[in-house]
Design a protein around this motif. Structure first.
Motif, PDB file in Angstrom:
ATOM      1  N   THR A   1     -45.777 -25.297  23.047  1.00  0.00           N
ATOM      2  CA  THR A   1     -44.751 -24.577  23.105  1.00  0.00           C
ATOM      3  C   THR A   1     -45.086 -23.051  23.652  1.00  0.00           C
ATOM      4  O   THR A   1     -44.463 -22.650  24.577  1.00  0.00           O
ATOM      5  CB  THR A   1     -44.180 -24.198  21.563  1.00  0.00           C
ATOM      6  OG1 THR A   1     -43.784 -25.459  21.054  1.00  0.00           O
ATOM      7  CG2 THR A   1     -42.979 -23.314  21.825  1.00  0.00           C
TER       8      THR A   1
ATOM      9  N   LEU B   1     -38.223 -20.873  21.036  1.00  0.00           N
ATOM     10  CA  LEU B   1     -38.487 -22.402  21.152  1.00  0.00           C
ATOM     11  C   LEU B   1     -38.800 -23.123  19.670  1.00  0.00           C
ATOM     12  O   LEU B   1     -38.309 -24.249  19.417  1.00  0.00           O
ATOM     13  CB  LEU B   1     -39.455 -22.610  22.263  1.00  0.00           C
ATOM     14  CG  LEU B   1     -38.723 -22.350  23.752  1.00  0.00           C
ATOM     15  CD1 LEU B   1     -39.876 -22.511  24.638  1.00  0.00           C
ATOM     16  CD2 LEU B   1     -37.487 -23.469  24.030  1.00  0.00           C
TER      17      LEU B   1
ATOM     18  N   ALA C   1     -36.962 -25.783  17.340  1.00  0.00           N
ATOM     19  CA  ALA C   1     -37.465 -27.033  16.997  1.00  0.00           C
ATOM     20  C   ALA C   1     -37.610 -27.314  15.824  1.00  0.00           C
ATOM     21  O   ALA C   1     -37.432 -28.544  15.100  1.00  0.00           O
ATOM     22  CB  ALA C   1     -39.079 -27.177  17.601  1.00  0.00           C
TER      23      ALA C   1
ATOM     24  N   ARG D   1     -34.112 -28.356  14.234  1.00  0.00           N
ATOM     25  CA  ARG D   1     -33.828 -29.582  14.417  1.00  0.00           C
ATOM     26  C   ARG D   1     -34.422 -30.547  13.589  1.00  0.00           C
ATOM     27  O   ARG D   1     -33.984 -31.757  13.368  1.00  0.00           O
ATOM     28  CB  ARG D   1     -34.061 -29.960  15.907  1.00  0.00           C
ATOM     29  CG  ARG D   1     -33.196 -29.457  17.130  1.00  0.00           C
ATOM     30  CD  ARG D   1     -33.353 -29.989  18.208  1.00  0.00           C
ATOM     31  NE  ARG D   1     -34.648 -29.713  18.723  1.00  0.00           N
ATOM     32  CZ  ARG D   1     -35.219 -28.603  19.476  1.00  0.00           C
ATOM     33  NH1 ARG D   1     -33.993 -27.915  20.012  1.00  0.00           N
ATOM     34  NH2 ARG D   1     -36.101 -28.677  20.114  1.00  0.00           N
ATOM     35  N   ARG D   2     -35.677 -30.142  13.109  1.00  0.00           N
ATOM     36  CA  ARG D   2     -36.412 -31.050  12.112  1.00  0.00           C
ATOM     37  C   ARG D   2     -35.876 -31.253  10.821  1.00  0.00           C
ATOM     38  O   ARG D   2     -35.774 -32.094  10.037  1.00  0.00           O
ATOM     39  CB  ARG D   2     -37.920 -30.668  12.025  1.00  0.00           C
ATOM     40  CG  ARG D   2     -38.640 -31.083  13.218  1.00  0.00           C
ATOM     41  CD  ARG D   2     -40.002 -30.660  12.916  1.00  0.00           C
ATOM     42  NE  ARG D   2     -40.447 -29.646  13.820  1.00  0.00           N
ATOM     43  CZ  ARG D   2     -41.290 -28.647  13.579  1.00  0.00           C
ATOM     44  NH1 ARG D   2     -41.547 -28.317  12.410  1.00  0.00           N
ATOM     45  NH2 ARG D   2     -41.433 -27.852  14.736  1.00  0.00           N
TER      46      ARG D   2
END
Length: 155
Positions: free
Chosen positions: A118, A146, A150, A153-154
Protein backbone atom coordinates in the motif's frame (compact mmCIF):
# COMPACT_ATOMS: atom_id res chain seq x y z
CA UNK A 1 -49.87 19.42 -10.22
CA UNK A 2 -46.09 19.74 -10.47
CA UNK A 3 -44.28 20.69 -7.30
CA UNK A 4 -42.86 24.20 -7.12
CA UNK A 5 -39.42 22.83 -6.27
CA UNK A 6 -39.22 20.96 -9.58
CA UNK A 7 -40.33 24.02 -11.52
CA UNK A 8 -37.82 26.19 -9.72
CA UNK A 9 -34.96 23.76 -10.29
CA UNK A 10 -35.88 23.52 -13.98
CA UNK A 11 -35.99 27.30 -14.38
CA UNK A 12 -32.65 27.75 -12.62
CA UNK A 13 -31.04 25.00 -14.67
CA UNK A 14 -32.41 26.57 -17.87
CA UNK A 15 -30.83 29.87 -16.83
CA UNK A 16 -27.46 28.16 -16.38
CA UNK A 17 -27.46 28.21 -12.59
CA UNK A 18 -25.83 25.04 -11.25
CA UNK A 19 -27.82 22.79 -8.92
CA UNK A 20 -27.00 23.67 -5.29
CA UNK A 21 -27.66 20.05 -4.40
CA UNK A 22 -24.71 19.00 -6.56
CA UNK A 23 -22.31 21.05 -4.42
CA UNK A 24 -23.87 19.59 -1.27
CA UNK A 25 -23.28 16.10 -2.67
CA UNK A 26 -19.64 16.94 -3.44
CA UNK A 27 -19.06 18.41 0.02
CA UNK A 28 -20.63 15.33 1.62
CA UNK A 29 -18.26 12.89 -0.15
CA UNK A 30 -15.17 15.16 -0.37
CA UNK A 31 -13.23 13.83 2.68
CA UNK A 32 -13.83 10.20 1.73
CA UNK A 33 -12.99 10.80 -1.93
CA UNK A 34 -9.74 12.72 -1.40
CA UNK A 35 -8.58 11.59 2.04
CA UNK A 36 -8.18 13.48 5.31
CA UNK A 37 -4.92 15.29 4.49
CA UNK A 38 -6.24 16.78 1.27
CA UNK A 39 -9.61 17.57 2.86
CA UNK A 40 -7.79 19.59 5.53
CA UNK A 41 -5.83 21.49 2.84
CA UNK A 42 -8.51 22.00 0.18
CA UNK A 43 -12.27 22.43 0.24
CA UNK A 44 -14.96 22.73 -2.47
CA UNK A 45 -16.34 26.26 -2.83
CA UNK A 46 -18.74 26.15 -5.76
CA UNK A 47 -19.56 24.56 -9.08
CA UNK A 48 -19.31 26.87 -12.08
CA UNK A 49 -21.93 26.90 -14.83
CA UNK A 50 -19.74 24.75 -17.06
CA UNK A 51 -19.61 22.02 -14.38
CA UNK A 52 -16.12 22.86 -13.10
CA UNK A 53 -15.69 22.40 -9.35
CA UNK A 54 -13.81 25.34 -7.86
CA UNK A 55 -11.79 24.31 -4.83
CA UNK A 56 -9.94 26.55 -2.36
CA UNK A 57 -6.52 25.34 -1.21
CA UNK A 58 -4.53 26.57 1.79
CA UNK A 59 -1.60 27.70 -0.40
CA UNK A 60 -0.55 28.10 -4.00
CA UNK A 61 1.76 25.09 -3.59
CA UNK A 62 -1.15 22.90 -2.54
CA UNK A 63 -3.27 24.30 -5.39
CA UNK A 64 -0.54 23.50 -7.94
CA UNK A 65 0.17 20.00 -6.65
CA UNK A 66 -3.51 19.10 -6.36
CA UNK A 67 -3.98 20.33 -9.91
CA UNK A 68 -1.72 17.45 -10.93
CA UNK A 69 -4.23 15.06 -9.34
CA UNK A 70 -7.29 16.76 -10.87
CA UNK A 71 -8.23 13.91 -13.24
CA UNK A 72 -8.06 11.33 -10.46
CA UNK A 73 -10.11 13.49 -8.09
CA UNK A 74 -12.78 14.16 -10.74
CA UNK A 75 -13.01 10.41 -11.40
CA UNK A 76 -13.39 9.66 -7.68
CA UNK A 77 -16.07 12.32 -7.33
CA UNK A 78 -17.92 10.94 -10.37
CA UNK A 79 -17.95 7.51 -8.74
CA UNK A 80 -19.05 8.85 -5.35
CA UNK A 81 -21.61 11.42 -6.53
CA UNK A 82 -22.89 9.93 -9.78
CA UNK A 83 -25.09 12.16 -11.92
CA UNK A 84 -24.40 15.83 -11.28
CA UNK A 85 -20.74 15.27 -10.41
CA UNK A 86 -18.35 17.98 -11.57
CA UNK A 87 -16.81 17.50 -15.02
CA UNK A 88 -13.57 19.32 -14.19
CA UNK A 89 -11.81 20.74 -11.16
CA UNK A 90 -9.76 23.86 -10.57
CA UNK A 91 -7.73 24.63 -7.46
CA UNK A 92 -6.75 28.10 -6.28
CA UNK A 93 -5.55 29.56 -2.96
CA UNK A 94 -8.39 30.53 -0.68
CA UNK A 95 -10.06 29.98 2.68
CA UNK A 96 -10.38 26.40 3.85
CA UNK A 97 -12.56 25.61 6.87
CA UNK A 98 -10.90 24.21 9.96
CA UNK A 99 -11.78 20.61 10.74
CA UNK A 100 -14.59 20.22 13.24
CA UNK A 101 -13.55 19.57 16.80
CA UNK A 102 -14.43 16.08 18.03
CA UNK A 103 -17.52 15.87 20.19
CA UNK A 104 -16.81 15.73 23.89
CA UNK A 105 -16.28 12.19 25.02
CA UNK A 106 -15.51 11.03 21.47
CA UNK A 107 -12.74 8.52 21.16
CA UNK A 108 -9.96 8.94 18.64
CA UNK A 109 -9.89 6.38 15.86
CA UNK A 110 -6.74 4.35 15.51
CA UNK A 111 -4.73 4.85 12.33
CA UNK A 112 -4.93 1.85 10.01
CA UNK A 113 -1.92 -0.41 9.55
CA UNK A 114 -0.23 0.42 6.24
CA UNK A 115 1.55 -2.49 4.59
CA UNK A 116 4.52 -2.17 2.20
CA UNK A 117 2.42 -2.78 -0.93
CA UNK A 118 0.00 0.00 0.00
CA UNK A 119 2.85 2.38 0.84
CA UNK A 120 4.51 1.66 -2.54
CA UNK A 121 1.21 2.25 -4.37
CA UNK A 122 0.76 5.61 -2.63
CA UNK A 123 4.33 6.61 -3.51
CA UNK A 124 3.73 5.62 -7.14
CA UNK A 125 0.53 7.70 -7.27
CA UNK A 126 2.36 10.80 -6.00
CA UNK A 127 5.72 10.40 -7.74
CA UNK A 128 5.17 13.28 -10.19
CA UNK A 129 4.63 15.86 -7.45
CA UNK A 130 7.48 18.36 -7.32
CA UNK A 131 7.19 19.65 -3.75
CA UNK A 132 8.87 16.91 -1.70
CA UNK A 133 7.21 17.80 1.61
CA UNK A 134 3.76 18.00 0.04
CA UNK A 135 4.35 14.78 -1.94
CA UNK A 136 5.39 12.98 1.22
CA UNK A 137 2.35 14.24 3.13
CA UNK A 138 -0.07 13.27 0.37
CA UNK A 139 1.62 9.86 -0.08
CA UNK A 140 1.19 9.12 3.65
CA UNK A 141 -2.42 10.28 3.54
CA UNK A 142 -3.14 8.22 0.43
CA UNK A 143 -1.55 5.14 1.99
CA UNK A 144 -3.63 5.56 5.16
CA UNK A 145 -6.79 6.10 3.10
CA UNK A 146 -6.10 3.01 0.97
CA UNK A 147 -5.39 0.94 4.08
CA UNK A 148 -8.58 2.19 5.76
CA UNK A 149 -10.64 1.37 2.67
CA UNK A 150 -9.10 -2.11 2.46
CA UNK A 151 -9.80 -2.70 6.16
CA UNK A 152 -13.44 -1.65 5.80
CA UNK A 153 -13.93 -4.07 2.88
CA UNK A 154 -12.71 -6.94 5.08
CA UNK A 155 -15.56 -6.48 7.57
Amino acid sequence: MERLEGSLRGALKGAGVPDAGALADVVRVWPAAVGDAIARAAWPQRIARDGTLLVAAVSSSWAFELGLLAEDIVAKLATAVGEGAPTAIKFSPGPVPSPAAPASGATATRAPEVDDATRLLAEELTREMTDEELRSTIARAAAASLAKAAASRRF
